[in-house]
Write a protein that holds these residues in place. Sequence first.
Motif, PDB file in Angstrom:
ATOM      1  N   GLY A 212       1.016  -0.884  -0.265  1.00  0.00           N
ATOM      2  CA  GLY A 212       0.060  -0.484  -0.039  1.00  0.00           C
ATOM      3  C   GLY A 212       1.065   0.883  -0.271  1.00  0.00           C
ATOM      4  N   ARG A 213       0.300   2.897  -0.180  1.00  0.00           N
ATOM      5  CA  ARG A 213       0.598   3.955   0.018  1.00  0.00           C
ATOM      6  C   ARG A 213       0.282   4.402   1.030  1.00  0.00           C
ATOM      7  NH1 ARG A 213       4.067   2.210  -2.399  1.00  0.00           N
ATOM      8  NH2 ARG A 213       4.735   2.025  -4.716  1.00  0.00           N
ATOM      9  N   PRO A 214       1.110   5.626   1.982  1.00  0.00           N
ATOM     10  CA  PRO A 214       0.284   6.731   2.494  1.00  0.00           C
ATOM     11  C   PRO A 214      -0.173   7.229   1.976  1.00  0.00           C
ATOM     12  CG  PRO A 214       2.611   7.486   1.580  1.00  0.00           C
ATOM     13  CD  PRO A 214       2.435   6.083   1.173  1.00  0.00           C
ATOM     14  N   THR A 215      -0.945   7.052   2.720  1.00  0.00           N
ATOM     15  CA  THR A 215      -2.402   8.487   2.744  1.00  0.00           C
ATOM     16  C   THR A 215      -2.224   9.171   3.376  1.00  0.00           C
ATOM     17  OG1 THR A 215      -3.448   7.753   4.772  1.00  0.00           O
ATOM     18  CG2 THR A 215      -3.855   6.717   3.069  1.00  0.00           C
ATOM     19  N   GLY A 216      -2.458  11.040   2.135  1.00  0.00           N
ATOM     20  CA  GLY A 216      -2.296  11.717   2.554  1.00  0.00           C
ATOM     21  C   GLY A 216      -1.839  12.640   2.026  1.00  0.00           C
ATOM     22  N   ARG A 217      -0.338  11.825   1.864  1.00  0.00           N
ATOM     23  CA  ARG A 217       0.693  12.616   0.992  1.00  0.00           C
ATOM     24  C   ARG A 217       1.593  11.529  -0.217  1.00  0.00           C
ATOM     25  NH1 ARG A 217       5.124  10.750   4.254  1.00  0.00           N
ATOM     26  NH2 ARG A 217       6.092  12.475   3.853  1.00  0.00           N
ATOM     27  N   TRP A 218       2.006  12.101  -1.084  1.00  0.00           N
ATOM     28  CA  TRP A 218       2.165  12.272  -2.545  1.00  0.00           C
ATOM     29  C   TRP A 218       3.898  11.378  -3.065  1.00  0.00           C
ATOM     30  CZ3 TRP A 218       2.477  14.870  -7.521  1.00  0.00           C
ATOM     31  CH2 TRP A 218       2.029  14.461  -8.453  1.00  0.00           C
ATOM     32  N   VAL A 219       4.377  10.132  -2.732  1.00  0.00           N
ATOM     33  CA  VAL A 219       6.075  10.321  -2.904  1.00  0.00           C
ATOM     34  C   VAL A 219       5.846   9.416  -3.836  1.00  0.00           C
ATOM     35  CG1 VAL A 219       8.320   9.523  -2.041  1.00  0.00           C
ATOM     36  CG2 VAL A 219       6.938  10.279  -0.780  1.00  0.00           C
ATOM     37  N   ARG A 220       7.093  10.424  -5.519  1.00  0.00           N
ATOM     38  CA  ARG A 220       7.046   9.201  -6.573  1.00  0.00           C
ATOM     39  C   ARG A 220       8.751   9.779  -7.009  1.00  0.00           C
ATOM     40  NH1 ARG A 220       6.794  13.865 -10.962  1.00  0.00           N
ATOM     41  NH2 ARG A 220       6.336  15.698  -9.599  1.00  0.00           N
ATOM     42  N   GLY A 221       8.796   8.867  -8.505  1.00  0.00           N
ATOM     43  CA  GLY A 221      10.186   9.111  -8.922  1.00  0.00           C
ATOM     44  C   GLY A 221       9.984  10.408  -9.960  1.00  0.00           C
ATOM     45  N   LEU A 222      10.626  10.681  -9.904  1.00  0.00           N
ATOM     46  CA  LEU A 222      11.113  11.389 -11.306  1.00  0.00           C
ATOM     47  C   LEU A 222      11.080  10.968 -12.720  1.00  0.00           C
ATOM     48  CD1 LEU A 222      12.920  14.689  -9.949  1.00  0.00           C
ATOM     49  CD2 LEU A 222      10.407  14.127 -10.500  1.00  0.00           C
ATOM     50  N   PRO A 223      10.721  10.792 -13.728  1.00  0.00           N
ATOM     51  CA  PRO A 223      11.433  10.149 -15.204  1.00  0.00           C
ATOM     52  C   PRO A 223      12.169  10.476 -15.527  1.00  0.00           C
ATOM     53  CG  PRO A 223       9.221  12.048 -15.402  1.00  0.00           C
ATOM     54  CD  PRO A 223       9.383  11.396 -13.832  1.00  0.00           C
ATOM     55  N   GLY A 224      13.494   9.323 -15.829  1.00  0.00           N
ATOM     56  CA  GLY A 224      14.340   9.954 -16.073  1.00  0.00           C
ATOM     57  C   GLY A 224      14.349   9.925 -17.593  1.00  0.00           C
ATOM     58  N   ARG A 225      15.323  10.914 -17.750  1.00  0.00           N
ATOM     59  CA  ARG A 225      15.699  11.250 -19.796  1.00  0.00           C
ATOM     60  C   ARG A 225      17.192  11.174 -19.983  1.00  0.00           C
ATOM     61  NH1 ARG A 225      15.711  16.591 -20.928  1.00  0.00           N
ATOM     62  NH2 ARG A 225      15.137  17.337 -19.589  1.00  0.00           N
ATOM     63  N   ALA A 226      18.388  10.489 -20.022  1.00  0.00           N
ATOM     64  CA  ALA A 226      19.555  10.694 -20.749  1.00  0.00           C
ATOM     65  C   ALA A 226      19.595  12.750 -20.890  1.00  0.00           C
ATOM     66  CB  ALA A 226      20.322  10.319 -21.478  1.00  0.00           C
ATOM     67  N   ARG A 227      20.019  13.212 -20.625  1.00  0.00           N
ATOM     68  CA  ARG A 227      20.650  14.632 -21.002  1.00  0.00           C
ATOM     69  C   ARG A 227      21.975  15.252 -20.931  1.00  0.00           C
ATOM     70  NH1 ARG A 227      18.979  13.742 -15.861  1.00  0.00           N
ATOM     71  NH2 ARG A 227      18.833  15.292 -14.914  1.00  0.00           N
ATOM     72  N   PHE A 228      21.975  16.736 -21.296  1.00  0.00           N
ATOM     73  CA  PHE A 228      23.326  17.146 -20.928  1.00  0.00           C
ATOM     74  C   PHE A 228      22.905  18.170 -20.155  1.00  0.00           C
ATOM     75  CE2 PHE A 228      26.513  21.055 -20.531  1.00  0.00           C
ATOM     76  CZ  PHE A 228      27.304  20.390 -20.148  1.00  0.00           C
ATOM     77  N   ASP A 229      23.214  18.764 -18.623  1.00  0.00           N
ATOM     78  CA  ASP A 229      22.348  18.846 -17.368  1.00  0.00           C
ATOM     79  C   ASP A 229      23.492  20.307 -16.869  1.00  0.00           C
ATOM     80  OD1 ASP A 229      21.816  20.305 -15.350  1.00  0.00           O
ATOM     81  OD2 ASP A 229      20.468  17.991 -14.644  1.00  0.00           O
ATOM     82  N   ARG A 230      23.047  21.624 -17.304  1.00  0.00           N
ATOM     83  CA  ARG A 230      23.962  22.506 -17.029  1.00  0.00           C
ATOM     84  C   ARG A 230      24.596  22.466 -15.500  1.00  0.00           C
ATOM     85  NH1 ARG A 230      20.667  26.856 -19.118  1.00  0.00           N
ATOM     86  NH2 ARG A 230      22.830  28.467 -17.736  1.00  0.00           N
ATOM     87  N   ARG A 231      22.845  22.565 -14.881  1.00  0.00           N
ATOM     88  CA  ARG A 231      23.141  22.532 -13.109  1.00  0.00           C
ATOM     89  C   ARG A 231      24.385  21.880 -12.130  1.00  0.00           C
ATOM     90  NH1 ARG A 231      17.685  20.663 -11.477  1.00  0.00           N
ATOM     91  NH2 ARG A 231      18.732  19.420 -12.653  1.00  0.00           N
ATOM     92  N   VAL A 232      24.561  20.739 -13.386  1.00  0.00           N
ATOM     93  CA  VAL A 232      26.182  20.172 -12.726  1.00  0.00           C
ATOM     94  C   VAL A 232      27.079  19.571 -13.594  1.00  0.00           C
ATOM     95  CG1 VAL A 232      24.766  18.352 -10.992  1.00  0.00           C
ATOM     96  CG2 VAL A 232      24.692  17.557 -13.016  1.00  0.00           C
ATOM     97  N   GLY A 233      26.955  20.735 -15.049  1.00  0.00           N
ATOM     98  CA  GLY A 233      28.331  20.319 -16.033  1.00  0.00           C
ATOM     99  C   GLY A 233      28.012  18.559 -16.050  1.00  0.00           C
TER     100      GLY A 233
END
Length: 398
Positions: A212-233
Amino acid sequence: MGDMTEERAYDIVLFGATGFTGALTAAYLARHAPAGARWALAGRNPRKLAAVREELAGIDPALGDLGLLTADVTDPASLRAVAESARVVITTVGPYITHGDALVAACAAAGTDYVDLTGEPEFVDRTYLRHHATAVASGARLVHACGFDSIPYDLGVLYTVNRLPVGVPLTVEGFVRASGTFSAGTYHSAITAFSRLRESARTARERRAAEGRPTGRWVRGLPGRARFDRRVGGWALPAPTIDPQVVLRSARALERYGPEFAYGHNISVRTLPVALGLAGGTLGLVGLAQVPPARDWLLARKTSGEGPTPELRAKAWFKVIFLGEGGGRRVVTEVAGGDPGYGETAKMLAESALCLAFDDLPATSGQVTTATAMGDALTWRLIAAGISFRVRADTWEG
Ligand SMILES: NC(=O)c1ccc[n+]([C@@H]2O[C@H](COP(=O)([O-])OP(=O)(O)OC[C@H]3O[C@@H](n4cnc5c(N)ncnc54)[C@H](OP(=O)(O)O)[C@@H]3O)[C@@H](O)[C@H]2O)c1
């Protein structure tokens, strides 16, 4: 710690002490267990165990008397004896999907705390389905993934969340960079896991239905994709390892992660050719592991007990950057250390066991994560042991 474990002969028993990571863990305990800690070694081969004990006596002559327990994963009575002799059991006997279940069963029944190094999602989901309820009833804390899988991420995300506002939606993304090679045990565990993707998906579905899942709270994984990420260079590749699963489990268990929590897990590399090589290499191994003769050939490439030399381990390192955001605030944190696969893994595993055995922790039981069972107490231990947790910046651009 429940009443069941007060009269135990040992605070900690290390099972698998004769293997590559087990021997490193034994050496770490020899150097760092507090005075008066009662610990012992367990394994299937008494002669090899005695040889490990002799090495340890070279670190501290008093360890020449260390207790030795003979136990084999195919002999449930021997595992029961291990579980009933200890307050905390450490195991480095893998692949866990092949060797691990009976010891978890014994610890759950005996109310004994348990830590391992698995990075195998199918094993963890299976032990949840089979032993979580028993462990809740006995008071045992079953903590998987106490090595490089998944401590830097689980405790790194907790550290990041603790630096963001309370009671608001939070998003954290992790980016791991690491160097180093792996031992036979890790290689065998990975090839075995790659060959069982269908079984693994089925077990994960069964677990979702049961948990089951906790009620009243929402927890999820972010969908992954390959990309160049400027924030981490660098290039970021989605990493569908056990690590994001563990982080999301902690987020479900702990209110501090807020009403809505999202986590994205990435491997970060500097250049596109490295990214393509890594993705191609992994897909190639996954493909080969599906074909039994190719899988057997791959498994025969490395022999149990083999691993990187001290020189190679001394050069290895890891660094995980976390970008956290919520309630109008941003934070960049970092968890970093030396040889991720072995030196630091042995340290993380041994410190997890010491933390369960000796620290004042929140009351938990059943299958629990490192963040849920030990949280800040384990983070402080790791910082004291030389793993760095720090805030790098209080914002980022873009
Ligand atoms: N997640 C991480 O960050 C991380 C890092 C490092 C390792 N690991 C995992 O840790 C595990 C161990 O790796 P490793 O390289 O140390 O492996 P290893 O050197 O092959 O050691 C395996 C150990 O298991 C023991 N063993 C095998 N079959 C047994 C049985 N039937 N009964 C009792 N003991 C048995 C071996 O005993 P003998 O000596 O008697 O053969 C040995 O002590 C692997 O699953 C690996 O994936 C995970």
